[in-house]
Write an enzyme that holds these catalytic residues in place. Structure first.
Site, PDB file in Angstrom:
ATOM      1  N   GLU A 167      -3.768   0.448  -3.447  1.00  0.00           N
ATOM      2  CA  GLU A 167      -2.645  -0.408  -3.051  1.00  0.00           C
ATOM      3  C   GLU A 167      -1.951  -1.125  -4.205  1.00  0.00           C
ATOM      4  O   GLU A 167      -1.937  -2.370  -4.260  1.00  0.00           O
ATOM      5  CB  GLU A 167      -3.124  -1.437  -2.022  1.00  0.00           C
ATOM      6  N   GLU A 354      -7.827   3.715   4.623  1.00  0.00           N
ATOM      7  CA  GLU A 354      -8.211   2.441   5.240  1.00  0.00           C
ATOM      8  C   GLU A 354      -7.476   2.288   6.559  1.00  0.00           C
ATOM      9  O   GLU A 354      -6.296   2.640   6.658  1.00  0.00           O
ATOM     10  CB  GLU A 354      -7.838   1.219   4.375  1.00  0.00           C
TER      11      GLU A 354
HETATM   12  C1  BGC Z   1      -7.356  -3.838   1.002  1.00  0.00           C
HETATM   13  C2  BGC Z   1      -8.748  -4.245   1.352  1.00  0.00           C
HETATM   14  C3  BGC Z   1      -8.694  -5.387   2.340  1.00  0.00           C
HETATM   15  C4  BGC Z   1      -8.044  -4.871   3.602  1.00  0.00           C
HETATM   16  C5  BGC Z   1      -7.936  -5.904   4.689  1.00  0.00           C
HETATM   17  C6  BGC Z   1      -6.405  -3.774   2.163  1.00  0.00           C
HETATM   18  O1  BGC Z   1      -5.201  -4.351   1.773  1.00  0.00           O
HETATM   19  O2  BGC Z   1      -7.355  -2.639   0.259  1.00  0.00           O
HETATM   20  O3  BGC Z   1      -9.425  -4.611   0.169  1.00  0.00           O
HETATM   21  O4  BGC Z   1      -9.944  -5.935   2.597  1.00  0.00           O
HETATM   22  O5  BGC Z   1      -6.733  -4.441   3.321  1.00  0.00           O
HETATM   23  O6  BGC Z   1      -7.136  -6.961   4.288  1.00  0.00           O
HETATM   24  C1  BGC Z   2      -2.736  -5.802   4.196  1.00  0.00           C
HETATM   25  C2  BGC Z   2      -1.385  -5.611   4.835  1.00  0.00           C
HETATM   26  C3  BGC Z   2      -0.948  -6.934   5.421  1.00  0.00           C
HETATM   27  C4  BGC Z   2      -0.875  -7.958   4.312  1.00  0.00           C
HETATM   28  C5  BGC Z   2      -0.391  -9.296   4.775  1.00  0.00           C
HETATM   29  C6  BGC Z   2      -2.644  -6.879   3.133  1.00  0.00           C
HETATM   30  O1  BGC Z   2      -3.904  -7.113   2.558  1.00  0.00           O
HETATM   31  O2  BGC Z   2      -3.210  -4.606   3.673  1.00  0.00           O
HETATM   32  O3  BGC Z   2      -1.452  -4.635   5.824  1.00  0.00           O
HETATM   33  O4  BGC Z   2       0.290  -6.799   6.058  1.00  0.00           O
HETATM   34  O5  BGC Z   2      -2.146  -8.076   3.675  1.00  0.00           O
HETATM   35  O6  BGC Z   2      -1.391 -10.115   5.309  1.00  0.00           O
END
Ligand code: BGC
Ligand code: BGC
Length: 451
Positions: A167, A354
């Protein structure tokens, strides 16, 4: 309507985790500090001052955790490697004890019949690299390629496929634009060079992996973007947001160019960071697979105040996770079909790297954890995935987030995403109802294939 049992043969089932969220042992066996150790120590940075010093103690308890995975009947396990265990200062000398840990983990997984799928960078940059400018500095990309060489030379004989970055969008926005995540910089649009430098790092690492005949993937956080209305202003805002969140991190890999970011007042050189030859390098080693991390769609409206060219609009009338995120399984089908329509034959096979949700789970008096909302979430998304495949999208696997409740970044231990409950006082692991559900689904899918 096709459903999750109609997923194709060869479809791979997995779970995902990340080093800083589960390992703990931050000062053991020569590991150097990462940006997350430093950030989490800052008062107010992480909810309730939680740090990941111990987390799930996976560094010591990995045999138990691999046994839990084996119990699920998984094909694959996506985890991340902590750069600062391998190279404590993110450059130069290698720490053999750090590499040994991942060597043991890989062998343990293979012994359990599970294919390791490592991610080389899941946000925990060695602090020494951050002191040198972090992802704002182009040099970090070259150091990342060296680190990749070290790890691939050690594990490449047993690990067939690799994910370079996790990401880069979320890392840029949360880490460098807003300062909600490490390294806690709040640079707004001046964070854009970190997108280019991460993608450059991907390109350099991909060529290291490709030269060794290893498969290359990246895990992007992608979201289907919905305009709040069909008004011109909302449509333009949605297109701008889509360019920033999705296209910025996928177009250069699949099309060899950056999307139009003029709505942000940014030219094709991303604030002067793109040099001749960079885009060729980024797209130079074709992706063997695109990893897609999907949580929710995004609804976008025209901005109501000066600044950014978009405003986020709420998604109404849908269930929400404990984190407050909207639950929209159909968004996964929409996203995947949209990717196929956008990129056509340039789109490599997709793996969902994920997908999952936070639930306010508690262990009941009888020792069980009844996480019905998670089962509903997973079932809905897997059905949406089957629908996308039926519409012709090539999706090869699904890795749910996450195996264990863990350190959820700025939320500390507050958001529980695991199939397995973790008591952070005692380190006791309790498989939730969703664990049994996932195990049975995997078994039923296999049975259906073998007749
Ligand atoms: C990340 C994870 C995180 C998950 C839930 C993703 O953005 O790669 O590390 O725990 O979302 O927030
Ligand atoms: C998640 C996204 C989410 C963002 C905002 C990230 O860690 O991966 O899906 O929208 O957090 O809370």
């Amino acid at each position: 309507m096709p459903n999750r049992l109609d997923l194709p043969g060869g479809f791979r089932w997995g779970v995902s985790t990340a080093a800083y969220q589960i390992e703990g042992a931050v000062a053991e066996d020569g590991r150097g500090p990462s940006v997350w150790d430093v950030f989490a120590a800052r008062p107010g940075a992480v909810r309730d001052g939680h740090t990941s010093a111990v987390a799930c103690d996976h560094y010591h308890r990995y045999p138990e955790d691999v046994a839990l995975m084996k119990g699920l009947g998984l094909d694959g396990y996506r985890f991340s490697i902590a750069w600062s265990r391998v190279q404590p200062s993110g450059a130069g000398p290698v720490n053999p004890a750090g590499l040994d840990f991942y060597d043991r983990l890989v062998d343990r997984l293979l012994g359990a019949g599970i294919t390791p799928l490592p991610t080389l960078f899941h946000w925990d940059l060695p602090q020494a690299r951050e002191d040198g400018g972090g992802w704002l500095n182009r040099d970090t990309a070259y150091r990342f390629a060296e680190y990749t060489t070290v790890v691939a030379d050690r594990l490449g004989d047993r690990v067939p496929a690799w994910i370079t970055l996790n990401e880069p969008f979320v890392h840029m926005v949360y880490g460098y634009a807003l300062g909600i995540h490490a390294p806690g910089r709040a640079l707004m649009l001046d964070a854009l060079p970190t997108a280019h430098h991460q993608l450059l790092a991907h390109g350099l690492a991909a060529s290291v992996l490709g030269e060794r005949n290893l498969e290359v993937m990246i895990a992007n956080n992608l979201t289907p973007v919905r305009a709040a209305s069909s008004d011109q202003g909302d449509l333009a805002a949605a297109a701008a947001y889509d360019a920033l969140h999705n296209r910025l991190f996928t177009d250069p890999l699949l099309l060899g160019c950056y999307p139009d970011l003029s709505a942000f007042g940014v030219g094709p050189d991303l604030g002067g960071s793109v040099r001749d030859g960079d885009l060729k390098l980024i797209a130079g080693t074709a992706l063997d697979g695109l990893g897609v991390n999907y949580y929710n769609p995004t609804r976008i409206a025209a901005p109501t105040e000066p600044g950014l060219p978009f405003a986020e609009a709420p998604i109404e009338d849908v269930p929400r996770t404990a984190f407050g995120w909207p639950v929209v399984p159909e968004g996964l089908r929409e996203l995947l079909v949209g990717l196929r329509d956008r990129y056509g034959t340039a789109l490599p096979p997709v793996t969902i790297t994920e997908n999952g949700c936070s639930v306010a789970d508690e262990v009941a008096a009888d020792g069980t954890v009844d996480d019905r909302p998670r089962i509903d979430y997973l079932a809905g998304h897997l059905d949406a995935l089957a629908a996308a495949i039926a519409e012709g999208v090539d999706v090869r696997g699904y890795f749910t987030w996450s195996l264990l409740d863990n350190f959820e970044w700025a939320e500390g231990f507050h958001q529980r995403f695991g199939l397995v409950h973790v008591d952070f006082e005692t380190q006791r692991r309790t498989p939730k109802a969703s664990y049994a559900w996932y195990r049975e689904l995997i078994a039923a899918h296999r049975k259906r294939l073998t007749g």
